[in-house]
Design a protein around this motif. Structure first.
Motif, short mmCIF file in Angstrom:
data_model
loop_
_atom_site.label_atom_id
_atom_site.label_comp_id
_atom_site.label_asym_id
_atom_site.label_seq_id
_atom_site.Cartn_x
_atom_site.Cartn_y
_atom_site.Cartn_z
N SER A 204 0.82 -1.34 0.03
CA SER A 204 0.16 0.00 0.09
C SER A 204 0.97 1.25 0.01
N HIS A 205 2.05 1.23 -0.17
CA HIS A 205 3.10 2.04 -0.38
C HIS A 205 3.96 1.70 -1.59
N ARG A 206 4.37 2.75 -2.26
CA ARG A 206 5.35 2.53 -3.58
C ARG A 206 6.41 1.86 -3.15
N ALA B 206 -0.33 0.26 -4.23
CA ALA B 206 0.11 1.53 -4.86
C ALA B 206 1.16 1.45 -5.98
#
Length: 371
Positions: free
Chosen positions: A119-121, A189
């Motif tokens: 959920s984060h790059r 993401a």
């Protein structure tokens, strides 16, 4: 009382304490997403039972006053033979999600594996300074696959871990019953740029995540696909999801630098062999031609020691990291990793092992799970 206040009031003394904290603060649907497995969930139970069956035979009078758990994983230094497993959508557990967990891994001196479904790059996770590996789910969109590999390389990831046991997502009944969907602020993401995906919409009789991954993931992969990835990247290549020794040998032939013996934490094939039971045969099959890691069911430092004795170079730690993230963000994950290191160090000392090499030489016996 907030999760942080709970941790301050009574610091956990074992991973089960962290698990209890996490369950107390998470919404039931999210808890089920983290804890659930496929089908009957017997594979999850079998993973733990199989660990309990592994009895270590300690050595004595070896002169070990304090063991040193440091090792090397994929050519890099690690404070202990542990890496944080790739796990999706960690913002479900804490707003900082993968960023908090990666910072905790950096503080602990262990690698952090970024999921395709993070959920984060990947770029933002790698920027935490953690030793970062990238986990790839092969997508139907081959150009997107190539883009993800290039992004991982450019971000400074130290390895590419390809998960090969998800031609489709196992049927996870808790998620189906709950009609589980991702909240709007949580997304993959590395993949999603639009306002919503299938993972954010309810589907009658199925998990939204299963629908999303079915649309995105490529089924029907072959060893030729793995060889293509080997040719495309100079990063160490790790193949995750191996249980059969024949597949381990094929992975080596395809150029793998490591394999992960894994049944996906009991979340894929309902009825699969426990990972730790499959480990010795896989380690024997590769014969040192590549590193062997273990995933699924690891719940503490003693399990790490068991894995080393059975032929693993190290383990991937999964759900306990999510418990720590839910219970206290970065600090909660740091506590989980510290507990594992403490238990491992004490276990190695009590077993007469000065280091990981000595741990790999321990004998084991198989005993009844209830013993």
């Amino acid at each position: 009382m907030t999760a942080a206040e709970m941790l301050e009031a009574a610091d956990p003394v074992c991973l089960e304490d962290v698990r209890a904290h996490a369950r107390a603060v998470l919404e039931p649907g999210i808890w089920d997403f983290v804890e659930g497995g496929s089908g009957t969930e017997r594979v999850m139970a079998a993973n733990r039972a199989a660990f309990a069956e592994v009895a270590l035979v300690p050595r004595v009078l070896t002169g070990v006053a304090e063991a040193d758990p440091r090792t090397r994983l994929l050519g890099g230094h690690a404070a202990m033979p542990v890496a944080v497993a790739p796990m999706a959508y960690q913002r479900l557990l804490h707003d900082d999600g993968e960023l908090a967990a990666a910072r905790a891994a950096r503080a602990a001196g262990v690698p952090f594996v970024v999921s395709t479904l993070s959920s984060h790059r990947v770029e933002d996770v790698a920027a935490t300074g953690a030793t970062t590996w990238f986990q790839l789910y092969c997508l139907r969109d081959r150009a997107k696959n190539h883009e993800l590999v290039a992004r991982a390389e450019a971000a400074g990831c130290g390895a590419l871990m390809v998960t090969v046991d998800v031609p489709l997502m196992g049927r996870r009944l808790r998620d189906v019953r709950n009609g589980f969907v991702l909240p709007r602020h949580v997304r993959a993401a590395n993949l999603d740029s639009g306002p919503a995906t299938e993972a954010h919409r309810r589907f009658g009789g199925d998990s939204a995540l299963a629908v999303h991954t079915s649309a995105a993931f490529a089924p029907g992969l072959t060893w030729r696909d793995l060889a293509e990835l080997r040719d495309r990247t100079s990063l160490p290549l790790v193949v995750k999801g191996i249980l059969d020794p024949r597949d381990a040998r094929s992975a080596v032939e395809a150029g793998a630098d490591a394999v992960v013996v894994s049944n996906h934490g009991g979340r894929q094939l309902d009825g699969a062999v426990p990972s730790v039971r499959a480990l010795p045969a896989v380690a024997e099959a590769v014969g040192g031609a590549c590193e062997v890691l273990l995933d699924s069911g690891v719940r503490g430092g003693t399990d790490v020691l068991r894995a080393l004795a059975l032929g693993a170079r190290g383990v991937l730690l999964g759900r306990p990291v999510l418990w720590g993230l839910a219970a206290g963000g970065r600090r909660g994950v740091e506590q989980v990793l510290d507990l594992v290191r403490t238990e491992l160090g004490q276990g190695m000392t009590l077993a007469g092992c000065a280091d990981a090499t000595a741990a790999a030489e321990l004998r084991t016996e198989r005993t009844a799970a209830h013993a």
